[in-house]
Motif scaffolding. Structure first.
Motif, PDB file in Angstrom:
ATOM      1  N   ASP A 307      11.104  -0.142   5.554  1.00 48.07           N
ATOM      2  CA  ASP A 307      11.382  -0.284   4.120  1.00 48.07           C
ATOM      3  C   ASP A 307      10.172   0.064   3.252  1.00 48.07           C
ATOM      4  O   ASP A 307      10.157  -0.240   2.052  1.00 48.07           O
ATOM      5  N   ARG A 308       9.193   0.720   3.825  1.00 43.83           N
ATOM      6  CA  ARG A 308       7.929   0.934   3.116  1.00 43.83           C
ATOM      7  C   ARG A 308       8.105   1.736   1.824  1.00 43.83           C
ATOM      8  O   ARG A 308       7.577   1.368   0.773  1.00 43.83           O
ATOM      9  N   MET A 315       7.320  -2.097  -5.965  1.00 41.58           N
ATOM     10  CA  MET A 315       6.078  -2.699  -6.433  1.00 41.58           C
ATOM     11  C   MET A 315       5.402  -1.861  -7.508  1.00 41.58           C
ATOM     12  O   MET A 315       4.778  -2.393  -8.428  1.00 41.58           O
ATOM     13  N   ARG A 316       5.530  -0.532  -7.425  1.00 43.87           N
ATOM     14  CA  ARG A 316       4.918   0.327  -8.445  1.00 43.87           C
ATOM     15  C   ARG A 316       5.570   0.062  -9.808  1.00 43.87           C
ATOM     16  O   ARG A 316       4.879  -0.108 -10.822  1.00 43.87           O
ATOM     17  N   ASP A 358      -3.085  -0.174  -1.888  1.00 45.46           N
ATOM     18  CA  ASP A 358      -3.997   0.886  -2.332  1.00 45.46           C
ATOM     19  C   ASP A 358      -3.270   2.222  -2.523  1.00 45.46           C
ATOM     20  O   ASP A 358      -3.703   3.067  -3.314  1.00 45.46           O
ATOM     21  N   GLU A 359      -2.181   2.425  -1.806  1.00 44.61           N
ATOM     22  CA  GLU A 359      -1.426   3.671  -1.914  1.00 44.61           C
ATOM     23  C   GLU A 359      -0.668   3.779  -3.229  1.00 44.61           C
ATOM     24  O   GLU A 359      -0.174   4.857  -3.577  1.00 44.61           O
ATOM     25  N   MET A 360      -0.589   2.664  -3.970  1.00 49.32           N
ATOM     26  CA  MET A 360       0.207   2.642  -5.205  1.00 49.32           C
ATOM     27  C   MET A 360      -0.693   2.528  -6.420  1.00 49.32           C
ATOM     28  O   MET A 360      -1.149   1.440  -6.767  1.00 49.32           O
ATOM     29  N   LYS A 367      -5.265  -0.551 -10.201  1.00 50.70           N
ATOM     30  CA  LYS A 367      -4.862  -0.944  -8.864  1.00 50.70           C
ATOM     31  C   LYS A 367      -4.030  -2.222  -8.944  1.00 50.70           C
ATOM     32  O   LYS A 367      -4.177  -3.021  -9.863  1.00 50.70           O
ATOM     33  N   ILE A 368      -3.152  -2.397  -7.975  1.00 47.58           N
ATOM     34  CA  ILE A 368      -2.485  -3.691  -7.827  1.00 47.58           C
ATOM     35  C   ILE A 368      -3.499  -4.642  -7.200  1.00 47.58           C
ATOM     36  O   ILE A 368      -4.026  -4.371  -6.112  1.00 47.58           O
ATOM     37  N   ARG A 369      -3.813  -5.713  -7.895  1.00 48.08           N
ATOM     38  CA  ARG A 369      -4.856  -6.629  -7.422  1.00 48.08           C
ATOM     39  C   ARG A 369      -4.329  -7.461  -6.258  1.00 48.08           C
ATOM     40  O   ARG A 369      -3.474  -8.322  -6.416  1.00 48.08           O
TER      41      ARG A 369
END
Length: 594
Positions: A307-308, A315-316, A358-360, A367-369
């Motif tokens: 489901d990645r 999440m993005r 980190d990929e998003m 960045k997503i913290r």
């Protein structure tokens, strides 16, 4: 109860000295004594206090005060408390005042390293405004009946609105009882000419879970009941009114649609959509942080595997929505997402999540913290390394002391210099072995140790951490839960909120329990009630605001000089509540003079 032994000793000498030449002195009919914010007295302990209250506050600040009512030789029936309006000489009035009776809970088994023997402690704050008919005296504030020499402690909360005019405001507390003359306690509040910000600069995430509220009150958390949703909302708002952001804002979290995209128009009965609820928390309640409701099994079964792609799309968009409504600087992953990893496998799992986030990248490059409750200093190299995978480190107070002060490695500063954040927390068992090598007297902790949040420790433990945060660059405060207690424990009577199973039987009194759930059958209403300790934490967050305002004004030297009077580091602070309040007043006066 710092100073308890001295007070008992002085009282004993007084009685013994008088008994040689005259009968034992009788207690007054009704005694009312003001005590410090961080003082506590046992139910029949002689109270040492003053005959008036003098407090100081900024605009848009909460400030409390305490007093203790003690019954004389005949006891006291139908004890009542009233407080006149806080009024200035010009006739201006401060309306936001609440009165609470402090209900005692008992410690039967001391927490590890506690300096106190088993006794009862005031902790549950029962609101005087509760006049529900049929509520027993045990669960109401007033009226109360007291036996000979019995104490009744009272907490008063004062909120100073942002538009309040600076100056001196006066009021009086009046205590009455059947057959006794009323006793008055003068109150003076000095309002300084500066204001605290509506939103705390200290990030906070405290465990407050809607599922737990539902479990306590016996309903299913479906989102379809307006009454149930509003009760969960009441708990979230209650925490935010104490500057503490709940860990899970369920009604402000989207679910994933069939295509994996977040649904921000999800409706909650009686509250509104996810987006409307987000505005409530961020704009109306000024939450300092928002944590994504996203985990290794929700809303996708295998977000790191099959489901990645869906999970990252979810999440993005979720992060972009949070940035738009709260600001990207307030959006974080849940700190319990990867909680205290202590094996090589757990470290590898934490790194995989770091790679996932980190990929998003967001449209503006944010960045997503990603938070992990782990110290930057890793002393077990066999675990591997989390450097480069973590955006926010959350060590225990003890870990900060060990990294910076004990070992002098200061890996914390290295991570801060790399652009990462460091928060801090305390919970349950702390490893004091290294500290005991430095301080062999640490078997019984009375001061100068990484602070412990258990009921049977000096009150200053709850207030001193934020005084030290600026020294370490700490910008956030977390805590594992606020509504947790051991099975079969009656929290209205017994302070044993956490009992370990490995090793079995070790009690941590009050740990994980900062809010008491009032139920209609007992109190006449369903709602959260504060502990005395929750008020101390709120005051501590305001202390952080004072320090932050001074640092912003370039007063670093003054701040360091003042804080050095009471708190140097997490292993070097003085358990002197009076001194802390003197330093706090000095900080306020400096801000008022700028």
């Amino acid at each position: 109860m710092a100073g308890t032994v001295k007070r008992w000793y002085g009282y004993a000498l007084l009685v013994l000295g008088l008994s040689a030449c005259s009968p034992e002195p009788s207690l007054p009919g009704l005694q009312v004594k003001a005590i410090g914010l961080l003082e506590r007295f046992a139910p029949f302990e002689p109270v040492v206090g003053t005959d008036s209250v003098a407090i100081f506050a900024a605009r848009n600040e909460y400030e409390g005060f305490q007093f203790v009512i003690t019954a004389g030789q005949a006891g006291a029936a139908n004890v009542q408390v009233s407080l006149s309006p806080l009024r200035s000489a010009a006739g201006d009035v401060i309306e936001g005042v609440e009165v609470f009776r402090e209900r005692y809970v008992k410690v039967s088994t001391p927490s590890p390293h506690s300096p106190y023997t088993p006794q009862s402690w005031p902790d549950i704050l029962l609101p005087a405004v509760n006049t529900s008919p049929g509520v027993s005296s045990a669960y109401r504030a007033f009226p109360q009946n007291l036996s000979v020499g019995e104490n009744l402690p009272v907490w008063v909360d004062v909120h100073v609105p942002a538009e309040t005019k600076p100056g001196v405001y006066s009021a009086k507390v009046t205590v009455s009882a059947d057959g006794h003359d009323s006793v008055e306690l003068p109150v003076q509040l000095t309002v300084w000419g500066f204001s605290l910000p509506a939103r705390s600069p200290l990030r906070t995430v405290f465990g407050t879970n809607g599922y737990r509220v539902a479990e306590i009150y016996g309903f299913e958390r479906t989102g379809e009941s307006a009454a149930d949703n509003r009760l969960i909302r009441a708990y979230n708002d209650f925490m935010l009114d104490h500057y503490l952001s709940p860990e899970s804002l369920w009604d402000a979290s989207p679910e994933a649609g069939a295509d994996g995209k977040p649904d921000f128009q999800r409706e909650f009965a009686g509250l509104g959509t996810v987006t409307e609820n987000m505005r409530h928390y961020m704009q109306d309640k000024h939450a300092s942080a928002y944590t994504y409701v996203f985990a290794d099994s929700y809303p996708f079964a295998d977000p790191l595997g099959k489901d990645r792609t869906k999970a990252q799309r979810f999440m993005r968009e979720y992060a972009g929505w949070c940035a738009a409504h709260a600001g990207a600087d307030r959006c974080y992953t849940d700190p319990s997402f990867v909680d205290e990893p202590d094996t090589r496998e757990a470290y590898a799992y934490a790194r995989r999540w770091g790679e996932f986030f980190d990929e998003m990248r967001l449209p503006k490059g944010e960045k997503i913290r990603y938070q992990v409750s782990e110290p930057p200093l890793n002393e077990d190299l066999a675990l591997g390394s989390l450097t480069g995978a973590v955006d926010v480190w959350i060590p225990k107070f003890y870990d900060l002391w060990r990294d910076v002060d004990h070992l002098g490695k200061n890996v914390t500063a290295q991570r801060l210099n790399a652009g990462e954040e460091v928060w801090a927390y305390t919970a349950l068992v702390l490893d004091f072995k290294a500290y005991q090598q430095v301080n062999p007297r640490a078997d019984v902790l009375k001061g100068n140790y990484p602070p412990v949040w258990q009921l049977d420790f000096p009150a200053l433990n709850y207030r001193i951490p934020t005084w030290l945060f600026h020294r370490y660059g700490v910008t956030g405060l977390g805590y594992w839960d606020t509504l947790a207690w051991a099975e079969n424990t009656d929290i209205w009577q017994d302070a044993a909120s956490f009992i370990s199973t490995n090793p079995p039987g070790i009690v941590f009194n009050g740990d994980g329990l900062l809010v008491y759930p009032a139920k209609r059958a007992q109190t006449g209403f369903d709602a959260p009630l504060a502990s005395l300790r929750l008020k101390w934490i709120r005051e501590s967050v305001e202390d952080y605001m004072y320090i932050d305002l001074l640092l912003q004004a370039g007063e670093t030297e003054f701040v360091n000089q003042q804080l050095g009077r009471i708190a140097r580091d997490f292993g070097d602070w003085d358990n002197q509540p009076t001194l802390l309040m003197q330093v706090r007043q000095a900080l306020g006066e400096r801000l008022a003079s700028l």
